[in-house]
Design a protein around this motif. Sequence first.
Motif, PDB file in Angstrom:
ATOM      1  N   GLU A   1     -41.523 -26.781   6.724  1.00  0.00           N
ATOM      2  CA  GLU A   1     -42.513 -25.729   6.960  1.00  0.00           C
ATOM      3  C   GLU A   1     -42.035 -24.416   6.359  1.00  0.00           C
ATOM      4  OE1 GLU A   1     -44.963 -25.690  10.759  1.00  0.00           O
ATOM      5  OE2 GLU A   1     -43.054 -26.507  11.452  1.00  0.00           O
ATOM      6  N   LEU A   2     -42.985 -23.651   5.857  1.00  0.00           N
ATOM      7  CA  LEU A   2     -42.704 -22.351   5.267  1.00  0.00           C
ATOM      8  C   LEU A   2     -42.925 -21.249   6.300  1.00  0.00           C
ATOM      9  CD1 LEU A   2     -42.274 -20.319   2.942  1.00  0.00           C
ATOM     10  CD2 LEU A   2     -44.711 -20.624   2.377  1.00  0.00           C
ATOM     11  N   VAL A   3     -41.874 -20.461   6.536  1.00  0.00           N
ATOM     12  CA  VAL A   3     -41.985 -19.246   7.341  1.00  0.00           C
ATOM     13  C   VAL A   3     -42.100 -18.076   6.373  1.00  0.00           C
ATOM     14  CG1 VAL A   3     -40.937 -17.791   9.118  1.00  0.00           C
ATOM     15  CG2 VAL A   3     -40.537 -20.273   9.140  1.00  0.00           C
ATOM     16  N   ALA A   4     -43.257 -17.461   6.304  1.00  0.00           N
ATOM     17  CA  ALA A   4     -43.465 -16.311   5.421  1.00  0.00           C
ATOM     18  C   ALA A   4     -42.899 -15.075   6.113  1.00  0.00           C
ATOM     19  CB  ALA A   4     -44.943 -16.124   5.120  1.00  0.00           C
ATOM     20  N   VAL A   5     -41.818 -14.538   5.561  1.00  0.00           N
ATOM     21  CA  VAL A   5     -41.125 -13.419   6.203  1.00  0.00           C
ATOM     22  C   VAL A   5     -41.849 -12.127   5.844  1.00  0.00           C
ATOM     23  CG1 VAL A   5     -38.954 -12.175   6.407  1.00  0.00           C
ATOM     24  CG2 VAL A   5     -38.955 -14.668   6.169  1.00  0.00           C
ATOM     25  N   SER A   6     -42.530 -11.575   6.829  1.00  0.00           N
ATOM     26  CA  SER A   6     -43.410 -10.434   6.603  1.00  0.00           C
ATOM     27  C   SER A   6     -42.837  -9.125   7.129  1.00  0.00           C
ATOM     28  CB  SER A   6     -44.770 -10.701   7.256  1.00  0.00           C
ATOM     29  OG  SER A   6     -44.626 -11.092   8.613  1.00  0.00           O
ATOM     30  N   LYS A   7     -41.526  -9.111   7.423  1.00  0.00           N
ATOM     31  CA  LYS A   7     -40.926  -7.883   7.955  1.00  0.00           C
ATOM     32  C   LYS A   7     -41.113  -6.737   6.965  1.00  0.00           C
ATOM     33  CE  LYS A   7     -36.223  -8.854   6.315  1.00  0.00           C
ATOM     34  NZ  LYS A   7     -34.822  -9.061   6.714  1.00  0.00           N
TER      35      LYS A   7
ATOM     36  N   ARG B   1     -37.260 -19.745   5.262  1.00  0.00           N
ATOM     37  CA  ARG B   1     -37.733 -18.385   5.504  1.00  0.00           C
ATOM     38  C   ARG B   1     -37.806 -17.652   4.165  1.00  0.00           C
ATOM     39  NH1 ARG B   1     -33.301 -19.429   8.406  1.00  0.00           N
ATOM     40  NH2 ARG B   1     -32.135 -17.787   7.332  1.00  0.00           N
ATOM     41  N   VAL B   2     -39.017 -17.434   3.684  1.00  0.00           N
ATOM     42  CA  VAL B   2     -39.213 -16.873   2.345  1.00  0.00           C
ATOM     43  C   VAL B   2     -40.047 -15.600   2.459  1.00  0.00           C
ATOM     44  CG1 VAL B   2     -40.094 -17.296   0.021  1.00  0.00           C
ATOM     45  CG2 VAL B   2     -39.078 -19.180   1.336  1.00  0.00           C
ATOM     46  N   GLY B   3     -39.503 -14.502   1.946  1.00  0.00           N
ATOM     47  CA  GLY B   3     -40.201 -13.226   2.017  1.00  0.00           C
ATOM     48  C   GLY B   3     -40.524 -12.656   0.655  1.00  0.00           C
ATOM     49  N   SER B   4     -39.508 -12.230  -0.080  1.00  0.00           N
ATOM     50  CA  SER B   4     -39.745 -11.516  -1.339  1.00  0.00           C
ATOM     51  C   SER B   4     -40.442 -12.385  -2.378  1.00  0.00           C
ATOM     52  CB  SER B   4     -38.428 -10.972  -1.893  1.00  0.00           C
ATOM     53  OG  SER B   4     -37.493 -12.009  -2.117  1.00  0.00           O
ATOM     54  N   ALA B   5     -40.205 -13.682  -2.374  1.00  0.00           N
ATOM     55  CA  ALA B   5     -40.875 -14.559  -3.334  1.00  0.00           C
ATOM     56  C   ALA B   5     -42.375 -14.658  -3.063  1.00  0.00           C
ATOM     57  CB  ALA B   5     -40.251 -15.954  -3.307  1.00  0.00           C
ATOM     58  N   ILE B   6     -42.799 -14.264  -1.875  1.00  0.00           N
ATOM     59  CA  ILE B   6     -44.226 -14.261  -1.521  1.00  0.00           C
ATOM     60  C   ILE B   6     -44.815 -12.863  -1.634  1.00  0.00           C
ATOM     61  CG2 ILE B   6     -45.897 -14.636   0.333  1.00  0.00           C
ATOM     62  CD1 ILE B   6     -43.936 -16.786   1.424  1.00  0.00           C
ATOM     63  N   PHE B   7     -44.163 -11.910  -0.976  1.00  0.00           N
ATOM     64  CA  PHE B   7     -44.733 -10.571  -0.835  1.00  0.00           C
ATOM     65  C   PHE B   7     -44.207  -9.576  -1.857  1.00  0.00           C
ATOM     66  CE2 PHE B   7     -44.935 -12.364   3.533  1.00  0.00           C
ATOM     67  CZ  PHE B   7     -46.312 -12.281   3.715  1.00  0.00           C
ATOM     68  N   GLY B   8     -43.210  -9.948  -2.652  1.00  0.00           N
ATOM     69  CA  GLY B   8     -42.581  -9.004  -3.552  1.00  0.00           C
ATOM     70  C   GLY B   8     -41.523  -8.190  -2.846  1.00  0.00           C
TER      71      GLY B   8
END
Length: 237
Positions: free
Chosen positions: A42-48, A223-230
Amino acid sequence: MMTPTSSSPQPASPDIAANLQAVRHTIRDAARNAGRKAGSVELVAVSKFQPAASVEAALQAGQRLFGENRVQEAAAKFPALRQAWPDLQLHLIGSLQTNKAVEACRIADMIESLDRPALADALEKAAQKTGRLPDLLVQVNTGCEPQKSGVLLPEADAFIDMCQQRFGDRLQGLMAIPPAHEDPAPHFTCLAELGRRHGLDTLSMGMSADYPAAIAAGATLVRVGSAIFGARPPPTP
């Protein structure tokens, strides 16, 4: 579904959707290459530090599982989003202060950073107060880094045993963040072995720079953040 507000940054939405698709494809390919079943990660989109509009764009692109570091930021951002997307899931992935345990129990579906007896005490009391205990992961400091949260590796077995006795099935698994300047693969393997010893199937490991290696080692959450949100905006004080 809720439509974007007039203040939503419309040009960013297609990028977030495309980034999510690319990350999902990489997850799928990494799982297949490791001989794992489709849907086992599962992908956790890190939106912090990301604005609610960016989370909304990810929701519109089909993402439902998000990770936040700060309880207060999550509490400000997610209640309104949950009203529009009731199947939204929120993981707290940052170091959790004991005085934030009650609010954490109220808003989170999973707390990934259980790492010390004082926090276990606080969560138990918070669950009694709120009538709600999220699922839990023990965070393990596999590199024994003094500046990093997580139970130290030599103490991990005893701490996991205690948490299993105390929280039962609510303790779902383990989480780790390998040292930044080391090969992460041995740390992922170490966490997977620790999980096997305790019969814990959920492994949260791997971030934007290394999640394919984590999947090869058995990660079930990445846990993926920057690859999604920049690039993340600077945190507010």
